[in-house]
Structures are given as structure tokens and as C-alpha cells.
Design an enzyme around this catalytic site. Structure first.
Site, mmCIF file in Angstrom:
data_model
loop_
_atom_site.group_PDB
_atom_site.id
_atom_site.type_symbol
_atom_site.label_atom_id
_atom_site.label_comp_id
_atom_site.label_asym_id
_atom_site.label_seq_id
_atom_site.Cartn_x
_atom_site.Cartn_y
_atom_site.Cartn_z
ATOM 1 N N TYR A 1 0.531 -112.847 27.017
ATOM 2 C CA TYR A 1 0.892 -112.609 25.617
ATOM 3 C C TYR A 1 1.206 -113.945 24.951
ATOM 4 O O TYR A 1 0.728 -114.237 23.855
ATOM 5 C CB TYR A 1 2.108 -111.687 25.546
ATOM 6 C CG TYR A 1 2.591 -111.387 24.154
ATOM 7 C CD1 TYR A 1 3.598 -112.171 23.565
ATOM 8 C CD2 TYR A 1 2.061 -110.335 23.423
ATOM 9 C CE1 TYR A 1 4.049 -111.895 22.285
ATOM 10 C CE2 TYR A 1 2.522 -110.050 22.138
ATOM 11 C CZ TYR A 1 3.519 -110.845 21.584
ATOM 12 O OH TYR A 1 3.965 -110.577 20.290
ATOM 13 N N GLY B 1 -3.789 -103.144 12.201
ATOM 14 C CA GLY B 1 -2.545 -102.646 12.798
ATOM 15 C C GLY B 1 -1.570 -102.222 11.717
ATOM 16 O O GLY B 1 -0.357 -102.451 11.816
HETATM 17 N N1 LIG Z 1 7.790 -106.543 17.631
HETATM 18 C C1 LIG Z 1 8.007 -107.814 17.913
HETATM 19 O O1 LIG Z 1 9.044 -108.216 18.506
HETATM 20 C C2 LIG Z 1 6.989 -108.844 17.498
HETATM 21 C C3 LIG Z 1 7.419 -110.162 17.320
HETATM 22 C C4 LIG Z 1 6.482 -111.136 16.955
HETATM 23 C C5 LIG Z 1 5.162 -110.787 16.739
HETATM 24 N N2 LIG Z 1 4.770 -109.485 16.899
HETATM 25 C C6 LIG Z 1 3.374 -109.161 16.628
HETATM 26 O O2 LIG Z 1 3.331 -108.308 15.480
HETATM 27 C C7 LIG Z 1 2.107 -107.562 15.486
HETATM 28 C C8 LIG Z 1 2.403 -106.098 15.240
HETATM 29 O O3 LIG Z 1 3.161 -105.626 16.329
HETATM 30 P P1 LIG Z 1 4.372 -104.566 16.163
HETATM 31 O O4 LIG Z 1 5.564 -105.159 16.781
HETATM 32 O O5 LIG Z 1 4.414 -104.095 14.753
HETATM 33 O O6 LIG Z 1 3.839 -103.421 17.140
HETATM 34 P P2 LIG Z 1 3.544 -101.883 16.922
HETATM 35 O O7 LIG Z 1 3.102 -101.410 18.262
HETATM 36 O O8 LIG Z 1 4.687 -101.225 16.244
HETATM 37 O O9 LIG Z 1 2.319 -101.866 15.889
HETATM 38 C C9 LIG Z 1 1.061 -102.350 16.278
HETATM 39 C C10 LIG Z 1 0.015 -101.582 15.469
HETATM 40 O O10 LIG Z 1 -1.274 -102.098 15.821
HETATM 41 C C11 LIG Z 1 -2.130 -101.013 16.134
HETATM 42 N N3 LIG Z 1 -3.165 -101.422 17.098
HETATM 43 C C12 LIG Z 1 -2.994 -101.722 18.415
HETATM 44 N N4 LIG Z 1 -4.174 -102.031 18.986
HETATM 45 C C13 LIG Z 1 -5.124 -101.924 18.006
HETATM 46 C C14 LIG Z 1 -6.530 -102.109 17.964
HETATM 47 N N5 LIG Z 1 -7.223 -102.435 19.069
HETATM 48 N N6 LIG Z 1 -7.161 -101.933 16.783
HETATM 49 C C15 LIG Z 1 -6.474 -101.577 15.674
HETATM 50 N N7 LIG Z 1 -5.136 -101.373 15.632
HETATM 51 C C16 LIG Z 1 -4.482 -101.553 16.799
HETATM 52 C C17 LIG Z 1 -1.218 -99.925 16.690
HETATM 53 O O11 LIG Z 1 -1.826 -98.650 16.601
HETATM 54 C C18 LIG Z 1 -0.002 -100.081 15.794
HETATM 55 O O12 LIG Z 1 -0.121 -99.313 14.616
HETATM 56 C C19 LIG Z 1 1.474 -107.840 16.862
HETATM 57 O O13 LIG Z 1 0.464 -108.838 16.715
HETATM 58 C C20 LIG Z 1 2.630 -108.409 17.682
HETATM 59 O O14 LIG Z 1 2.186 -109.262 18.721
HETATM 60 C C21 LIG Z 1 5.645 -108.495 17.252
HETATM 61 C C1 LIG Z 2 8.866 -109.377 25.799
HETATM 62 C C2 LIG Z 2 8.413 -109.996 24.503
HETATM 63 C C3 LIG Z 2 8.751 -109.113 23.315
HETATM 64 C C4 LIG Z 2 8.239 -109.301 22.110
HETATM 65 C C5 LIG Z 2 7.244 -110.407 21.864
HETATM 66 C C6 LIG Z 2 7.350 -110.840 20.446
HETATM 67 O O1 LIG Z 2 6.221 -111.603 20.084
HETATM 68 C C7 LIG Z 2 8.636 -111.591 20.183
HETATM 69 C C8 LIG Z 2 8.888 -112.836 20.635
HETATM 70 C C9 LIG Z 2 10.194 -113.406 20.241
HETATM 71 C C10 LIG Z 2 10.741 -114.523 20.670
HETATM 72 C C11 LIG Z 2 10.176 -115.455 21.629
HETATM 73 C C12 LIG Z 2 10.950 -116.524 21.992
HETATM 74 C C13 LIG Z 2 10.500 -117.537 22.923
HETATM 75 C C14 LIG Z 2 11.401 -118.432 23.387
HETATM 76 C C15 LIG Z 2 10.973 -119.498 24.358
HETATM 77 O O2 LIG Z 2 10.915 -120.723 23.688
HETATM 78 C C16 LIG Z 2 11.999 -119.646 25.491
HETATM 79 O O3 LIG Z 2 13.233 -120.077 24.928
HETATM 80 C C17 LIG Z 2 12.212 -118.300 26.189
HETATM 81 C C18 LIG Z 2 12.968 -118.538 27.478
HETATM 82 C C19 LIG Z 2 13.331 -117.497 28.231
HETATM 83 C C20 LIG Z 2 13.071 -116.091 27.801
HETATM 84 C C21 LIG Z 2 12.906 -115.213 29.027
HETATM 85 C C22 LIG Z 2 11.614 -114.477 28.913
HETATM 86 O O4 LIG Z 2 11.528 -113.594 28.040
HETATM 87 O O5 LIG Z 2 10.660 -114.823 29.614
#
Ligand SMILES: NC(=O)c1ccc[n+]([C@@H]2O[C@H](COP(=O)([O-])OP(=O)(O)OC[C@H]3O[C@@H](n4cnc5c(N)ncnc54)[C@H](O)[C@@H]3O)[C@@H](O)[C@H]2O)c1
Ligand SMILES: CC/C=C\C[C@H](O)/C=C/C=C\C=C\C=C\[C@@H](O)[C@@H](O)C/C=C\CCC(=O)O
Length: 260
Positions: free
Chosen positions: A151, A12
Site C-alpha cells: 500500500y 470511488g
Molecule cells: N481512510 C484512510 O485512512 C485513508 C487515508 C489516506 C488515503 N486514503 C485513500 O483514500 C481513497 C478512498 O479511500 P476511503 O478511505 O474513502 O475508502 P472506502 O473503502 O471508504 O472508499 C473507497 C471507495 O472506492 C471504491 N472502489 C474500490 N475499488 C474500486 C474499483 N476497482 N473501481 C471503482 N471503485 C472502487 C469502493 O467501492 C468505495 O466506494 C483511497 O485511495 C485510499 O487509499 C484513505
Molecule cells: C493501516 C493503514 C491505514 C490507512 C492508510 C491510510 O492511507 C492512512 C495513512 C495515514 C498515515 C500514515 C503515516 C505514516 C507514517 C510513517 O512515516 C511512519 O511514521 C509510520 C511508523 C510506524 C507506523 C506503524 C505501521 O503502521 O506500520
């Protein structure tokens, strides 16, 4: 530089957090193989980084992490081009409660699949040099998000898998450290499209938005820096590293022992 001579594979890698991880690894001396399904963005990033840092510093390989065959080919190309793998960042991930089987496939099954194929190249038991694997989980892997339970499950699974592999590696002598990052909300495509991917939980979108407002939004460079810390600090194994805007904290997990 800290990562001179090291070879990294990032899944990714073309966009978002994976792009930031790739950039910081290259900036610190590593050669990086970028794996992604987005060929346009992946090739563009490779060309940009090679112009900035040297023509042999990165390689883009089109790879869907759901495909065993494509992952095997990507690791083979890595060996042929750079000679091996020292660092793996399992970063590819999606959020889609409508397509929840695909979410499990990409976020958890693929992390397992890529890790097990990487072991064949990295483990000291099979001729590898050892190294470090950093898996991208989420704060949703620590605290559940009611709006996206599948997720949430995948990210809890990534953390459990990471911690179990860290212990297994120590006990087996793989010579590989395993750690997870747990970022909060970060400004990427995944976050910007979240409301239309909550499926049957779309009625909880407002609660999620309030959570985003409460926690704040990271820029992707704030996520990449802790990855570098986990890659370079040889003392880190089995860690889950929570990343908030302006704060980072290692998770302290409860010990499982009989209450007697
Ligand atoms: N954005 C957030 O809030 C957030 C927070 C915590 C964790 N994450 C995690 O971070 C990681 C990256 O996500 P992001 O936010 O940068 O998203 P993004 O959509 O910007 O980037 C994801 C990348 O992964 C690639 N990808 C998707 N499916 C794929 C596959 N099957 N094979 C190869 N590549 C693939 C996409 O093409 C893209 O380039 C993910 O695991 C996501 O769950 C994101
Ligand atoms: C919609 C999710 C978007 C991005 C996913 C990414 O992985 C980021 C996650 C970031 C923070 C997660 C926080 C989790 C908090 C929990 O412990 C709890 O406090 C959440 C409670 C209510 C949130 C409402 C909801 O989103 O369901």
C-alpha cells in the site's frame, strides 16, 4: 459559485473520502459523474444529491477502474451527458496486503489508466478544455507504513506519477494541473477493517493502532476541503498536500542536483 459550469469525474465516489469529495464539488457548483463498483451506494448518493441540488447535477456510472473498457465507456457517457471533463479525482483505492497485486492494480495502475484516458478528453492538445486532476495518495506516500509496504509503495507511486505528469503537462501544453492529496488516517471503511488486511504483517497491527492514536483520525470532510483548494487554486500544480487533523501542509521535496 466557484465551479459553476465545470464537469467533474470522481472515482470511488460512492463512499468515504470519494463521497465527501463529490459532495463538496456539487456544493460548489460542479456537475459530477460518480464512478464506483458499489452500485447501491453510488445510485443512492446520486439520487440524494440530485434531490438536494437539481436533477441534472450528478450521474452515477458503474465502473471498475481496473477495466480499460469500463473507464472508456464512463468518459464517453460523461461527454454525452455533460459535454466534457474539467476535473478528475482519482480517488478509488483499497488496502489489502493479502491481495497485494489487486492493491497495486487499483491504487496505482488504475490511477495511471484513468489519467491517460482522461488526457484524451481534457488535454488542449486533443481538443479538450484543460483542467485539473487531483489524485488521492496518503501520508503513507510520504512516510512508509511498515505494516502495509505494498500500500505504501502504491501511494509513493501515485505521488511520483502526479509530480511527473505536472511537469510533463507544463512542458507539453496540456493545460492540465496535477496535484495529490496525502491524508492521514480518516474514518472510512478502509480504515475500520485494516487489521484483517495486513496479511504477513498482521503482527505489526498494534504499531499501526498506536500510529492512529498518535496522529488522530480525520473526518472525511476534512479531506474534501483541501481537494477543493487544489481544484480552485490555479497556482497549484505538482503539489502533494498533507492533511492532518487540524493542520494541512504542502510537501517541500528535495531538489535533485549534483553535490558538486
Ligand atoms: N481512510 C484512510 O485512512 C485513508 C487515508 C489516506 C488515503 N486514503 C485513500 O483514500 C481513497 C478512498 O479511500 P476511503 O478511505 O474513502 O475508502 P472506502 O473503502 O471508504 O472508499 C473507497 C471507495 O472506492 C471504491 N472502489 C474500490 N475499488 C474500486 C474499483 N476497482 N473501481 C471503482 N471503485 C472502487 C469502493 O467501492 C468505495 O466506494 C483511497 O485511495 C485510499 O487509499 C484513505
Ligand atoms: C493501516 C493503514 C491505514 C490507512 C492508510 C491510510 O492511507 C492512512 C495513512 C495515514 C498515515 C500514515 C503515516 C505514516 C507514517 C510513517 O512515516 C511512519 O511514521 C509510520 C511508523 C510506524 C507506523 C506503524 C505501521 O503502521 O506500520
Amino acid at each position: 459559485m466557484a465551479l459553476n459550469g465545470k464537469i467533474a469525474v470522481v472515482t470511488g465516489a460512492a463512499m468515504g473520502i470519494g463521497k465527501a469529495i463529490t459532495e463538496i464539488l456539487v456544493q460548489n457548483g460542479a456537475k459530477v459523474v460518480l464512478l464506483d463498483v458499489n452500485e447501491t451506494a453510488g445510485k443512492a448518493l446520486m439520487e440524494t444529491l440530485n434531490k438536494q441540488h437539481g436533477q441534472d447535477r450528478t450521474l452515477f456510472v458503474s465502473c471498475n477502474v481496473e477495466s480499460e473498457q469500463q473507464i472508456k465507456a464512463a468518459f464517453q457517457k460523461t461527454v454525452e451527458t455533460f459535454g466534457g471533463t474539467d476535473i478528475l479525482c482519482n480517488n478509488a483505492g483499497i488496502l489489502n496486503e493479502n491481495e497485494w497485486e489487486k492493491t497495486v492494480s487499483v491504487n496505482l495502475l488504475a490511477v495511471i489508466r484513468v489519467t491517460y484516458l482522461a488526457l484524451e478528453h481534457m488535454s488542449k492538445l486533443t481538443g479538450g478544455r484543460g483542467g485539473v486532476i487531483v489524485n488521492t495518495a496518503s501520508l503513507a506516500g510520504i512516510g512508509p507504513l511498515p505494516s502495509c509496504p505494498v500500500y505504501t509503495a502504491t501511494k509513493h507511486g501515485v505521488i511520483g506519477f502526479t509530480r511527473a505528469l505536472a511537469a510533463a503537462s507544463t512542458m507539453s501544453g496540456y493545460g492540465i494541473r496535477f496535484n495529490a492529496i496525502c491524508p492521514g488516517f480518516a474514518q472510512t471503511d478502509l480504515l475500520s477493517n485494516m487489521n484483517n488486511k495486513l496479511g504477513r504483517f498482521s503482527h505489526l497491527a498494534d504499531a499501526t493502532t498506536q500510529m492512529v492514536e498518535k496522529l488522530g483520525i480525520l473526518n472525511v470532510s476534512e479531506v474534501a476541503a483541501p481537494v477543493l483548494e487544489l481544484v480552485t487554486d490555479e497556482s497549484k500544480n505538482g503539489e502533494a498536500f498533507m492533511i492532518f487533523p487540524k493542520a494541512k501542509q504542502y510537501v517541500t521535496f528535495p531538489k535533485v542536483s549534483s553535490s558538486g
